[in-house]
Enzyme design. Structure first.
Site, mmCIF file in Angstrom:
data_model
loop_
_atom_site.group_PDB
_atom_site.id
_atom_site.type_symbol
_atom_site.label_atom_id
_atom_site.label_comp_id
_atom_site.label_asym_id
_atom_site.label_seq_id
_atom_site.Cartn_x
_atom_site.Cartn_y
_atom_site.Cartn_z
ATOM 1 N N LEU A 1 0.826 -1.204 0.000
ATOM 2 C CA LEU A 1 0.000 0.000 0.000
ATOM 3 C C LEU A 1 0.864 1.259 0.000
ATOM 4 O O LEU A 1 0.656 2.171 -0.804
ATOM 5 C CB LEU A 1 -0.940 -0.006 1.212
ATOM 6 C CG LEU A 1 -1.823 1.225 1.404
ATOM 7 C CD1 LEU A 1 -2.670 1.497 0.168
ATOM 8 C CD2 LEU A 1 -2.712 1.044 2.650
ATOM 9 N N TYR A 2 1.830 1.305 0.897
ATOM 10 C CA TYR A 2 2.736 2.452 0.960
ATOM 11 C C TYR A 2 3.520 2.591 -0.341
ATOM 12 O O TYR A 2 3.593 3.681 -0.929
ATOM 13 C CB TYR A 2 3.692 2.270 2.142
ATOM 14 C CG TYR A 2 4.771 3.315 2.236
ATOM 15 C CD1 TYR A 2 4.464 4.666 2.314
ATOM 16 C CD2 TYR A 2 6.118 2.947 2.263
ATOM 17 C CE1 TYR A 2 5.462 5.627 2.409
ATOM 18 C CE2 TYR A 2 7.125 3.897 2.372
ATOM 19 C CZ TYR A 2 6.793 5.236 2.438
ATOM 20 O OH TYR A 2 7.780 6.180 2.532
ATOM 21 N N GLY A 3 4.102 1.483 -0.811
ATOM 22 C CA GLY A 3 4.891 1.524 -2.039
ATOM 23 C C GLY A 3 4.077 1.953 -3.241
ATOM 24 O O GLY A 3 4.544 2.722 -4.086
ATOM 25 N N SER B 1 1.418 3.872 -3.253
ATOM 26 C CA SER B 1 1.104 5.304 -3.177
ATOM 27 C C SER B 1 2.296 6.144 -3.626
ATOM 28 O O SER B 1 2.136 7.153 -4.318
ATOM 29 C CB SER B 1 0.692 5.686 -1.752
ATOM 30 O OG SER B 1 1.782 5.637 -0.850
#
Length: 249
Positions: free
Chosen positions: A156-158, A160
């Site tokens: 999810l972080y990557g 974004s």
């Protein structure tokens, strides 16, 4: 110390801690008037005091970057505090929940995309046209090395930040011809307040790179400052890895 940014105004999101705070201090040291936005007035004021005690100039702007309205409100306030112009925008604010995909909620996804993608998107939309009208400006987006490769629990972080990488290139194509340089810095593991909870996992992640250690926020800040200055006058749409060499392995 060079004061090549004297007369400019820099808006640095995430400037109350970590990489954003280090970037705010470093830009102020080069002469920029720094606008420090944030939800926490005490932490924002602390950054402003640190800048002023070092001989720089800065102002706090209360802000909670959750949607287009809040982004446009911050852009207007920063322009006001900057004497009618914002010349440098550093999109450093970010949230980075790690964990299994199956454990992520709708609220998790919404908040990550709001802060990591939508806030920079609307801030650029609010500020870049004015930079273009003046014929100069610099926008630096802070991404992450895990936008470039798969890592369990960091999807999810990557994702974004991978979106922010593409936006960096798109904005460079859109605003570069008018004199606005848009680039990104891609940090590796960095020891900040936000990563403290990772404990030994941060060191283990960093050990995979040639540097063999996590970065200090000030090291990432120097890459941001480079892209903000005329030293990077011919750099457009680039993603500068500041990841301890992780890109090489």
């Amino acid at each position: 110390m060079d004061t090549d940014l004297a007369g400019t105004t820099a808006l640095v999101t995430g400037a109350t801690s970590g990489i954003g705070r280090a970037a705010a201090l470093a830009l102020a040291a080069r002469g920029a008037h720094v606008v420090v936005p944030g939800r926490d007035t005490a932490r924002g004021d602390a950054t402003v005091v640190a800048i002023r005690e070092a001989g720089g100039t800065a102002d706090f702007a209360a802000a909670e970057l959750t949607d287009a309205i809040s982004a446009h409100r911050l852009a207007a306030r920063a322009t006001e505090l900057g004497g009618g112009h914002v010349d440098i925008l550093v999109n450093s604010a970010g949230i980075f929940p790690f964990g299994p995909t199956a454990d992520s909620t709708q609220a998790d996804v919404d908040s990550v995309l709001a802060v990591n993608v939508a806030a920079p998107y609307f801030l650029v939309g609010a500020l870049a046209p004015e930079m273009a009208a003046r014929g100069h400006g610099a926008i630096i987006n802070v991404t992450t090395m895990v936008a470039e490769f798969g890592a369990a629990g960091m999807g999810l972080y990557g994702a974004s930040k991978a979106a922010l990488v593409l936006l960096t290139k798109s904005w460079a194509a859109e605003y570069g011809p008018a004199g606005v340089r848009v680039n990104a810095v891609s940090p590796g593991p960095t020891r900040t307040e936000g990563t403290a909870a990772m404990g030994e996992a941060l060191d283990q992640l960093a050990a995979a790179g040639p540097a063999g250690r996590p970065a200090q926020p000030e090291e990432i800040a120097q890459a941001i400052v480079f892209l903000a200055t005329d030293a990077a006058s011919f750099v457009h749409g680039a993603v500068l890895p500041a990841d301890g060499g992780r890109i090489a392995v």
